[in-house]
Design a protein around this motif. Structure first.
Motif, PDB file in Angstrom:
ATOM      1  N   HIS A   7      29.770 -13.335  -7.534  1.00 51.64           N
ATOM      2  CA  HIS A   7      30.345 -11.562  -7.067  1.00 51.64           C
ATOM      3  C   HIS A   7      28.608 -11.067  -7.825  1.00 51.64           C
ATOM      4  N   ILE A   8      28.962  -9.828  -7.374  1.00 49.94           N
ATOM      5  CA  ILE A   8      27.500  -8.864  -7.293  1.00 49.94           C
ATOM      6  C   ILE A   8      28.097  -7.994  -7.990  1.00 49.94           C
ATOM      7  N   VAL A   9      27.109  -7.255  -8.786  1.00 47.73           N
ATOM      8  CA  VAL A   9      27.164  -5.473  -9.516  1.00 47.73           C
ATOM      9  C   VAL A   9      26.775  -4.498  -8.616  1.00 47.73           C
ATOM     10  N   LEU A  10      27.220  -3.496  -8.416  1.00 51.30           N
ATOM     11  CA  LEU A  10      26.887  -2.364  -7.731  1.00 51.30           C
ATOM     12  C   LEU A  10      27.489  -1.281  -9.104  1.00 51.30           C
ATOM     13  N   THR A  11      26.030  -0.616  -9.138  1.00 48.82           N
ATOM     14  CA  THR A  11      26.281   0.326 -10.068  1.00 48.82           C
ATOM     15  C   THR A  11      26.391   1.693  -9.900  1.00 48.82           C
ATOM     16  N   VAL A  12      27.839   2.234  -9.861  1.00 53.51           N
ATOM     17  CA  VAL A  12      28.432   3.726  -8.581  1.00 53.51           C
ATOM     18  C   VAL A  12      28.301   4.478  -9.975  1.00 53.51           C
ATOM     19  N   THR A  13      28.780   6.294  -9.392  1.00 55.22           N
ATOM     20  CA  THR A  13      28.519   7.232 -10.103  1.00 55.22           C
ATOM     21  C   THR A  13      30.583   7.172 -11.108  1.00 55.22           C
ATOM     22  N   ASP A  14      31.242   7.391  -9.817  1.00 51.39           N
ATOM     23  CA  ASP A  14      33.181   6.720 -10.522  1.00 51.39           C
ATOM     24  C   ASP A  14      32.901   5.863  -9.811  1.00 51.39           C
ATOM     25  N   ILE A  15      33.649   5.161 -10.826  1.00 55.42           N
ATOM     26  CA  ILE A  15      34.716   3.631  -9.865  1.00 55.42           C
ATOM     27  C   ILE A  15      35.280   4.102  -9.337  1.00 55.42           C
ATOM     28  N   GLU A  16      36.461   4.704  -9.726  1.00 56.46           N
ATOM     29  CA  GLU A  16      37.884   4.550  -9.359  1.00 56.46           C
ATOM     30  C   GLU A  16      37.606   5.458  -7.299  1.00 56.46           C
ATOM     31  N   ARG A  17      36.344   5.887  -7.622  1.00 58.15           N
ATOM     32  CA  ARG A  17      36.247   6.704  -6.434  1.00 58.15           C
ATOM     33  C   ARG A  17      35.803   5.341  -5.336  1.00 58.15           C
ATOM     34  N   SER A  18      34.995   4.433  -6.070  1.00 57.81           N
ATOM     35  CA  SER A  18      34.456   3.640  -5.461  1.00 57.81           C
ATOM     36  C   SER A  18      35.265   3.111  -4.892  1.00 57.81           C
ATOM     37  N   VAL A  19      36.001   1.874  -5.944  1.00 56.23           N
ATOM     38  CA  VAL A  19      37.015   1.287  -6.040  1.00 56.23           C
ATOM     39  C   VAL A  19      38.163   1.602  -3.971  1.00 56.23           C
ATOM     40  N   ALA A  20      38.588   3.437  -3.952  1.00 53.77           N
ATOM     41  CA  ALA A  20      38.456   3.354  -3.491  1.00 53.77           C
ATOM     42  C   ALA A  20      38.541   3.683  -1.868  1.00 53.77           C
ATOM     43  N   PHE A  21      37.375   3.907  -1.836  1.00 56.79           N
ATOM     44  CA  PHE A  21      36.483   3.767  -0.915  1.00 56.79           C
ATOM     45  C   PHE A  21      36.681   2.222   0.326  1.00 56.79           C
ATOM     46  N   TYR A  22      36.023   1.238  -1.222  1.00 58.17           N
ATOM     47  CA  TYR A  22      35.958   0.379  -0.240  1.00 58.17           C
ATOM     48  C   TYR A  22      37.142  -0.502  -0.377  1.00 58.17           C
ATOM     49  N   GLN A  23      38.616   0.047  -0.542  1.00 56.26           N
ATOM     50  CA  GLN A  23      39.403  -0.440  -0.161  1.00 56.26           C
ATOM     51  C   GLN A  23      39.532   0.000   1.392  1.00 56.26           C
ATOM     52  N   ARG A  24      39.942   1.060   1.501  1.00 54.93           N
ATOM     53  CA  ARG A  24      40.469   1.793   2.570  1.00 54.93           C
ATOM     54  C   ARG A  24      39.286   1.807   4.346  1.00 54.93           C
ATOM     55  N   VAL A  25      37.877   1.354   3.245  1.00 54.92           N
ATOM     56  CA  VAL A  25      37.152   0.964   4.715  1.00 54.92           C
ATOM     57  C   VAL A  25      36.678  -0.366   4.971  1.00 54.92           C
ATOM     58  N   LEU A  26      37.172  -0.935   4.385  1.00 56.79           N
ATOM     59  CA  LEU A  26      36.769  -2.732   3.971  1.00 56.79           C
ATOM     60  C   LEU A  26      37.669  -3.426   3.720  1.00 56.79           C
ATOM     61  N   HIS A  27      38.655  -2.836   3.684  1.00 60.12           N
ATOM     62  CA  HIS A  27      40.327  -4.066   3.121  1.00 60.12           C
ATOM     63  C   HIS A  27      39.729  -4.666   1.636  1.00 60.12           C
ATOM     64  N   MET A  28      39.386  -4.129   0.742  1.00 60.51           N
ATOM     65  CA  MET A  28      38.806  -5.178   0.117  1.00 60.51           C
ATOM     66  C   MET A  28      40.502  -4.311  -0.810  1.00 60.51           C
ATOM     67  N   GLU A  29      40.256  -6.206  -1.681  1.00 60.09           N
ATOM     68  CA  GLU A  29      41.736  -5.728  -2.918  1.00 60.09           C
ATOM     69  C   GLU A  29      40.742  -5.186  -4.117  1.00 60.09           C
ATOM     70  N   PRO A  30      41.358  -4.330  -4.542  1.00 58.38           N
ATOM     71  CA  PRO A  30      41.066  -3.551  -6.037  1.00 58.38           C
ATOM     72  C   PRO A  30      41.548  -4.842  -6.916  1.00 58.38           C
ATOM     73  N   VAL A  31      41.628  -5.148  -7.733  1.00 63.02           N
ATOM     74  CA  VAL A  31      40.998  -6.075  -9.246  1.00 63.02           C
ATOM     75  C   VAL A  31      40.748  -5.082 -11.038  1.00 63.02           C
ATOM     76  N   THR A  32      41.200  -5.589 -11.393  1.00 62.28           N
ATOM     77  CA  THR A  32      40.982  -5.179 -12.861  1.00 62.28           C
ATOM     78  C   THR A  32      41.173  -5.712 -13.371  1.00 62.28           C
ATOM     79  N   PHE A  33      40.163  -6.605 -14.899  1.00 58.69           N
ATOM     80  CA  PHE A  33      39.376  -7.985 -15.077  1.00 58.69           C
ATOM     81  C   PHE A  33      39.016  -7.218 -16.516  1.00 58.69           C
TER      82      PHE A  33
END
Length: 123
Positions: A7-33
């Motif tokens: 894994h890698i780590v990205l630093t973002v300003t709004d985690i849920e906005r980033s989750v939505a972007f990567y899910q919508r644009v790159l079809h990545m699967e959101p997970v919680t851990f």
């Protein structure tokens, strides 16, 4: 010694906005851990998300990420998909050097201006 990236780590300003972007644009699967941390899974890897200052062991900055992601899609299909999702391509298609040879890439930014490169290996 090293076989692959887990894994890698990205630093973002709004985690849920980033989750939505990567899910919508790159079809990545959101997970919680780990007590509510958020990540995006794809293939056998994931991108963990953190906000500025959340991790004190590194000197990460918002928007400092630069990722190259390999796709099995045709690059023309990637470009059409990005356009349909209203994601501005900032460069490409261009030929670059990947870890295993020549790749053809398009570049765009995520909501925090991390640079995302989506590439296909030349046949």
């Amino acid at each position: 010694m090293i076989s692959h990236i887990d894994h890698i780590v990205l630093t973002v300003t709004d985690i849920e906005r980033s989750v939505a972007f990567y899910q919508r644009v790159l079809h990545m699967e959101p997970v919680t851990f780990a007590a509510g941390r958020r990540a995006l899974r794809f293939g056998m890897q994931k991108i963990n998300l953190q906000t500025l200052g959340q991790e004190t062991r590194n000197r990460a900055g918002v928007g400092s990420g630069d990722l190259c992601l390999i796709t099995q899609w045709k690059l023309e299909d990637v470009i059409a998909h990005l356009q349909a999702k209203q994601v501005e391509i900032v460069e490409g298609p261009v030929t670059k050097s990947g870890a295993m040879g020549a790749i053809t890439s398009v570049y765009f930014n995520d909501p925090d201006l991390n640079l995302i490169e989506v590439s296909v290996y030349s046949q």
